[in-house]
Scaffold this motif. Structure first.
Motif, PDB file in Angstrom:
ATOM      1  N   LEU A   1      14.502  -2.458  -0.660  1.00 47.96           N
ATOM      2  CA  LEU A   1      13.474  -3.598  -0.462  1.00 47.96           C
ATOM      3  C   LEU A   1      13.764  -4.401  -2.128  1.00 47.96           C
ATOM      4  N   GLY A   2      13.206  -3.658  -2.774  1.00 49.28           N
ATOM      5  CA  GLY A   2      12.754  -4.332  -4.292  1.00 49.28           C
ATOM      6  C   GLY A   2      11.986  -3.888  -4.846  1.00 49.28           C
ATOM      7  N   ALA A   3      11.271  -3.021  -4.083  1.00 49.97           N
ATOM      8  CA  ALA A   3       9.875  -2.112  -4.589  1.00 49.97           C
ATOM      9  C   ALA A   3      10.200  -1.693  -5.521  1.00 49.97           C
ATOM     10  N   SER A   4       9.186  -1.423  -6.867  1.00 50.16           N
ATOM     11  CA  SER A   4       9.250   0.190  -7.885  1.00 50.16           C
ATOM     12  C   SER A   4       7.772   0.535  -7.155  1.00 50.16           C
ATOM     13  N   VAL A   5       8.698   1.803  -6.784  1.00 54.65           N
ATOM     14  CA  VAL A   5       7.427   2.758  -6.163  1.00 54.65           C
ATOM     15  C   VAL A   5       7.311   4.224  -7.334  1.00 54.65           C
ATOM     16  N   GLN A   6       5.732   4.728  -6.477  1.00 56.82           N
ATOM     17  CA  GLN A   6       5.308   5.535  -7.923  1.00 56.82           C
ATOM     18  C   GLN A   6       4.383   5.703  -6.259  1.00 56.82           C
ATOM     19  N   CYS A   7       4.782   7.364  -5.828  1.00 50.85           N
ATOM     20  CA  CYS A   7       3.789   8.156  -4.906  1.00 50.85           C
ATOM     21  C   CYS A   7       2.885   8.997  -5.625  1.00 50.85           C
ATOM     22  N   ILE A   8       2.170   9.341  -5.145  1.00 56.36           N
ATOM     23  CA  ILE A   8       0.869  10.405  -5.410  1.00 56.36           C
ATOM     24  C   ILE A   8       0.787  11.337  -4.360  1.00 56.36           C
ATOM     25  N   ALA A   9       0.708  12.811  -3.773  1.00 54.60           N
ATOM     26  CA  ALA A   9       0.569  13.365  -3.285  1.00 54.60           C
ATOM     27  C   ALA A   9      -0.689  13.526  -3.049  1.00 54.60           C
ATOM     28  N   ALA A  10      -1.894  12.923  -2.576  1.00 54.36           N
ATOM     29  CA  ALA A  10      -3.187  13.859  -2.494  1.00 54.36           C
ATOM     30  C   ALA A  10      -3.966  13.357  -1.426  1.00 54.36           C
ATOM     31  N   ASP A  11      -4.612  14.692  -1.082  1.00 52.90           N
ATOM     32  CA  ASP A  11      -5.713  14.666  -0.133  1.00 52.90           C
ATOM     33  C   ASP A  11      -6.871  13.532  -0.642  1.00 52.90           C
ATOM     34  N   VAL A  12      -6.877  12.085   0.004  1.00 54.55           N
ATOM     35  CA  VAL A  12      -8.030  11.410  -0.359  1.00 54.55           C
ATOM     36  C   VAL A  12      -9.144  11.755   0.220  1.00 54.55           C
ATOM     37  N   GLN A  13      -9.776  13.348   1.389  1.00 54.39           N
ATOM     38  CA  GLN A  13     -11.345  12.857   1.539  1.00 54.39           C
ATOM     39  C   GLN A  13     -11.204  14.738   0.261  1.00 54.39           C
ATOM     40  N   ASN A  14     -10.965  14.582  -0.480  1.00 57.13           N
ATOM     41  CA  ASN A  14     -10.550  15.119  -1.907  1.00 57.13           C
ATOM     42  C   ASN A  14     -11.588  14.806  -3.124  1.00 57.13           C
ATOM     43  N   ALA A  15     -12.303  14.896  -3.115  1.00 55.47           N
ATOM     44  CA  ALA A  15     -12.968  13.582  -4.295  1.00 55.47           C
ATOM     45  C   ALA A  15     -12.477  13.851  -6.022  1.00 55.47           C
ATOM     46  N   LEU A  16     -12.708  15.135  -5.911  1.00 60.17           N
ATOM     47  CA  LEU A  16     -12.406  15.449  -7.316  1.00 60.17           C
ATOM     48  C   LEU A  16     -10.890  14.922  -7.592  1.00 60.17           C
ATOM     49  N   VAL A  17     -10.177  15.184  -7.084  1.00 63.15           N
ATOM     50  CA  VAL A  17      -8.227  15.144  -7.105  1.00 63.15           C
ATOM     51  C   VAL A  17      -8.124  13.367  -6.943  1.00 63.15           C
ATOM     52  N   THR A  18      -9.008  13.089  -5.653  1.00 65.62           N
ATOM     53  CA  THR A  18      -8.236  11.073  -6.228  1.00 65.62           C
ATOM     54  C   THR A  18      -9.206  10.634  -6.865  1.00 65.62           C
ATOM     55  N   ALA A  19     -10.071  10.939  -7.922  1.00 62.64           N
ATOM     56  CA  ALA A  19     -10.425  10.534  -9.110  1.00 62.64           C
ATOM     57  C   ALA A  19      -9.680  10.551 -10.036  1.00 62.64           C
ATOM     58  N   GLN A  20      -9.279  11.903 -10.167  1.00 59.49           N
ATOM     59  CA  GLN A  20      -7.686  12.562 -11.346  1.00 59.49           C
ATOM     60  C   GLN A  20      -6.591  11.577 -10.897  1.00 59.49           C
ATOM     61  N   ARG A  21      -6.344  11.304 -10.243  1.00 63.89           N
ATOM     62  CA  ARG A  21      -5.456  10.562  -9.377  1.00 63.89           C
ATOM     63  C   ARG A  21      -5.227   8.769  -9.892  1.00 63.89           C
ATOM     64  N   LEU A  22      -6.494   8.762  -9.710  1.00 66.97           N
ATOM     65  CA  LEU A  22      -6.277   6.946  -9.107  1.00 66.97           C
ATOM     66  C   LEU A  22      -6.542   6.819 -10.179  1.00 66.97           C
ATOM     67  N   THR A  23      -7.780   7.162 -10.770  1.00 68.15           N
ATOM     68  CA  THR A  23      -8.418   7.085 -11.957  1.00 68.15           C
ATOM     69  C   THR A  23      -7.449   5.840 -12.956  1.00 68.15           C
ATOM     70  N   GLY A  24      -8.096   4.542 -13.198  1.00 66.51           N
ATOM     71  CA  GLY A  24      -6.703   3.596 -14.150  1.00 66.51           C
ATOM     72  C   GLY A  24      -6.511   3.317 -14.014  1.00 66.51           C
ATOM     73  N   LEU A  25      -5.661   3.370 -12.781  1.00 68.28           N
ATOM     74  CA  LEU A  25      -3.794   3.364 -12.315  1.00 68.28           C
ATOM     75  C   LEU A  25      -4.515   1.404 -12.108  1.00 68.28           C
ATOM     76  N   HIS A  26      -3.113   0.520 -12.749  1.00 65.97           N
ATOM     77  CA  HIS A  26      -3.286  -0.832 -12.072  1.00 65.97           C
ATOM     78  C   HIS A  26      -2.786  -1.375 -10.747  1.00 65.97           C
ATOM     79  N   VAL A  27      -4.190  -1.889  -9.809  1.00 72.01           N
ATOM     80  CA  VAL A  27      -4.084  -2.051  -9.014  1.00 72.01           C
ATOM     81  C   VAL A  27      -4.604  -3.638  -8.673  1.00 72.01           C
ATOM     82  N   ASP A  28      -3.303  -4.452  -8.114  1.00 77.98           N
ATOM     83  CA  ASP A  28      -4.177  -6.056  -7.426  1.00 77.98           C
ATOM     84  C   ASP A  28      -4.510  -6.035  -6.546  1.00 77.98           C
ATOM     85  N   VAL A  29      -3.810  -4.538  -4.921  1.00 79.17           N
ATOM     86  CA  VAL A  29      -4.566  -4.650  -3.848  1.00 79.17           C
ATOM     87  C   VAL A  29      -5.028  -3.043  -3.121  1.00 79.17           C
ATOM     88  N   LEU A  30      -5.494  -2.860  -2.733  1.00 79.58           N
ATOM     89  CA  LEU A  30      -5.713  -1.686  -2.300  1.00 79.58           C
ATOM     90  C   LEU A  30      -6.196  -2.061  -0.564  1.00 79.58           C
TER      91      LEU A  30
END
Length: 236
Positions: free
Chosen positions: A54-83
């Motif tokens: 459909l035209g999107a550039s896509v990045q996949c992140i396999a993570a369990d968002v209830q894991n605080a450490l993993v979530t912080a490591q993989r998401l912090t610093g990403l450019h995100v306009d819409v969450l």
């Protein structure tokens, strides 16, 4: 994924591998680049392929968002306009039949993950002076039912969290919306449930699109969508 000034906005969607999250990814793909987050990488890759078509550039992140450490490591610093905080679980059973594991799982995914994910990407939105946080809540956030002691409690939390956060960040140019659907035809319901009358996931996705595509001076903070009637099956 750090877009240039001329590139498309980036939307991060949790629970993106199935159901409502999958539908939201497809709804946003024509106009957004995507960061898809869920536990199952193979399912994420399948959704990514649909979105890329459909035209999107896509990045996949396999993570369990209830894991605080993993979530912080993989998401912090990403450019995100819409969450889009979509990840959620439900265990519908009487309180005295619910195990501690079932209770904590719902609180960890439906409540604590809101902190972990939002805390990772919100500072970037505030620093840039624009952004949108959209949370998938439920009409259970303003009513109750037998078997919903934990689930409805988590969805009531979502309502309070969303409004408080909205008041905190709106002057920084960041909008906060909460979409509250009624019953949706997803696998949250047990096998054998009549789901022919329920909303479809794409109905919720359209509500998300309406909220985040509103004019910059307008905030759709709460948007409730529900089936017309449990006595009227969806048109085929």
């Amino acid at each position: 994924m750090t877009p240039s000034a001329n590139s498309r906005p980036v939307a991060l969607i949790t629970g993106a591998s199935r159901g409502i999250g999958h539908a939201i990814a497809l709804r946003l793909a024509p106009k957004h680049d995507l960061i898809l987050v869920a536990r199952d990488e193979s399912l994420l890759m399948a959704v990514a392929a649909e979105c890329e078509a459909l035209g999107a550039s896509v990045q996949c992140i396999a993570a369990d968002v209830q894991n605080a450490l993993v979530t912080a490591q993989r998401l912090t610093g990403l450019h995100v306009d819409v969450l889009v905080n979509n990840a959620g679980v439900a265990v519908m059973k009487p309180f005295l039949e619910m195990t501690a594991e079932e209770w904590h799982r719902q609180v960890d995914v439906n409540v604590n993950a809101l902190y972990h994910v939002t805390r990772a990407v919100l500072p970037g939105m505030v620093a840039r002076g624009h952004g949108h946080v959209c949370i998938i809540g439920s009409t259970a956030g303003r009513n109750t039912f037998v078997g919903g002691t934990c689930y409805t409690g988590t969805k009531h939390f979502v309502m309070g969290f969303a409004e408080s956060l909205m008041l905190e960040v709106r002057d920084a140019g960041v909008g906060v919306s909460v979409i509250t659907p009624g019953s949706v035809d997803t696998d949250l319901f047990p096998a054998g449930t009549n789901r022919t009358w329920m909303l479809e996931p794409q109905n919720v996705a359209d509500a998300v699109g309406f909220a985040i595509e509103a004019p910059p001076h307008m905030l759709v903070h709460r948007l409730e969508v529900r089936p017309l009637s449990p006595k009227r099956p969806r048109a085929s």
